[in-house]
Write an enzyme that holds these catalytic residues in place. Structure first.
Site, PDB file in Angstrom:
ATOM      1  N   ASN A 180       7.662  33.022  14.388  1.00 40.85           N
ATOM      2  CA  ASN A 180       8.074  34.432  14.320  1.00 40.85           C
ATOM      3  C   ASN A 180       8.862  34.738  13.044  1.00 40.85           C
ATOM      4  O   ASN A 180       9.424  35.817  12.905  1.00 40.85           O
ATOM      5  CB  ASN A 180       8.881  34.837  15.567  1.00 40.85           C
ATOM      6  N   HIS A 234      11.533  32.943  11.872  1.00 38.09           N
ATOM      7  CA  HIS A 234      12.961  32.573  11.836  1.00 38.09           C
ATOM      8  C   HIS A 234      13.200  31.350  10.956  1.00 38.09           C
ATOM      9  O   HIS A 234      12.308  30.519  10.764  1.00 38.09           O
ATOM     10  CB  HIS A 234      13.540  32.391  13.247  1.00 38.09           C
TER      11      HIS A 234
HETATM   12  C1  GLP Z   1      13.175  25.570  15.644  1.00 33.92           C
HETATM   13  C2  GLP Z   1      14.353  25.285  14.671  1.00 33.92           C
HETATM   14  C3  GLP Z   1      13.988  25.646  13.269  1.00 33.92           C
HETATM   15  C4  GLP Z   1      12.593  25.150  12.983  1.00 33.92           C
HETATM   16  C5  GLP Z   1      11.606  25.956  13.756  1.00 33.92           C
HETATM   17  C6  GLP Z   1      10.168  25.488  13.634  1.00 33.92           C
HETATM   18  O1  GLP Z   1      13.475  26.463  16.631  1.00 33.92           O
HETATM   19  N1  GLP Z   1      15.582  25.905  15.033  1.00 33.92           N
HETATM   20  O2  GLP Z   1      14.942  25.106  12.378  1.00 33.92           O
HETATM   21  O3  GLP Z   1      12.274  25.304  11.613  1.00 33.92           O
HETATM   22  O4  GLP Z   1      12.008  26.121  15.086  1.00 33.92           O
HETATM   23  O5  GLP Z   1       9.882  24.408  14.448  1.00 33.92           O
HETATM   24  P1  GLP Z   1       8.536  23.612  14.347  1.00 33.92           P
HETATM   25  O6  GLP Z   1       8.620  22.831  13.087  1.00 33.92           O
HETATM   26  O7  GLP Z   1       8.544  22.726  15.562  1.00 33.92           O
HETATM   27  O8  GLP Z   1       7.421  24.596  14.348  1.00 33.92           O
END
Ligand code: GLP
Length: 248
Positions: free
Chosen positions: A136, A138
């Site tokens: 999304n 973030h």
């Molecule tokens: C999590 C963490 C982030 C991370 C993101 C993506 O919620 N708080 O720091 O970058 O989500 O995660 P993933 O790499 O598992 O897609």
């Protein structure tokens, strides 16, 4: 933004790890900002391999992790602190006094966030901030919203973010805490160098919004466009919606 597209996630992970190891050879006392999630797993695996080969030394490094679930202490299996122990810290010669984390078990979340900001400042700021990105848009736990927060703060996690973190809780999204502590947008943007990794086609939309979209609090990662030294490392799947593809 400096964008590099790798053929696949393995090449990306190895290249980012080699680059960081190179930085650490030149400056042993680097201050690192570190992420969790699935994306950096290959990066940590490669860093541990490079350490075993004797080509990197973490004894002078300092680390600050981006975020932690609120309500979880450092020993709890679902905590980001335990993720870091499992995948990285226990395999390398980092001085444990130099590992910094937001304490999710704090009775005073605001005070804990202020303490974290002071600790980052006292360490001289973050030299290299490694980031992943949520689908999304973030970064850290700075979720899409009407307003973003500059400094470390308490966040309410969105349902898609809790689902994305379910793997840490035996696949049960209901067990993922509703709140977390996270570095804020300014905490991240004040890092001297930022390296963002994204892999897989489910990240193609947010990567394109981050790189080519307008600056908007609806895509917190779009604010990285304001930073003078951002390196975006993508595999081909994550890069497929970019108008101008850059090849490795
Ligand atoms: C999590 C963490 C982030 C991370 C993101 C993506 O919620 N708080 O720091 O970058 O989500 O995660 P993933 O790499 O598992 O897609």
């Amino acid at each position: 933004m400096d964008i590099t597209v790798f053929p696949g996630a393995n090449q990306l992970a190895a290249a980012v790890a080699e680059r960081l190891a190179g930085h650490l050879c030149r400056a042993r006392s680097l201050v690192l900002g570190l992420p969790t999630g699935r994306t950096p797993l290959g990066f940590y695996r490669n860093l541990v391999r490079i350490a075993r080969e004797g080509r990197v030394d973490f004894s002078g490094a300092t680390t600050f992790n981006l975020d932690e679930f609120l309500g979880l202490g450092p020993e709890e299996p679902g905590s980001y602190r335990q993720y870091m122990e499992r995948h990285f810290f226990r395999f390398v010669n980092i001085d444990r006094r130099n590992i910094h984390f937001l304490d999710g078990s704090t009775p005073d979340p605001e005070g804990e966030c202020a303490r974290y900001e002071r600790a980052i400042a006292e360490a001289g700021g973050i030299d290299v901030q490694i980031l992943g990105i949520g689908s999304n848009g973030h970064i850290g736990f700075n979720e899409p919203a009407d307003h973003l927060t500059a400094r470390s703060h308490v966040v309410r996690l969105r349902p898609e973010t809790r689902r994305a973190n379910a793997a840490l809780f035996a696949g049960d999204a209901d067990r993922v805490p509703h709140q977390a502590l996270s570095m804020g947008m300014a905490t991240i943007l004040h890092a001297r160098t930022i390296v963002l990794m994204a892999t897989g086609s489910e990240k193609a939309g947010c990567v394109s919004a981050m790189v080519e979209g307008p600056l908007t609090t609806r895509t917190p990662a779009s604010f990285l466009q304001l930073h003078p030294d951002v390196h975006v490392m993508l595999d081909q799947a994550a890069a497929r919606k970019l108008a101008d593809q850059v090849r490795f």
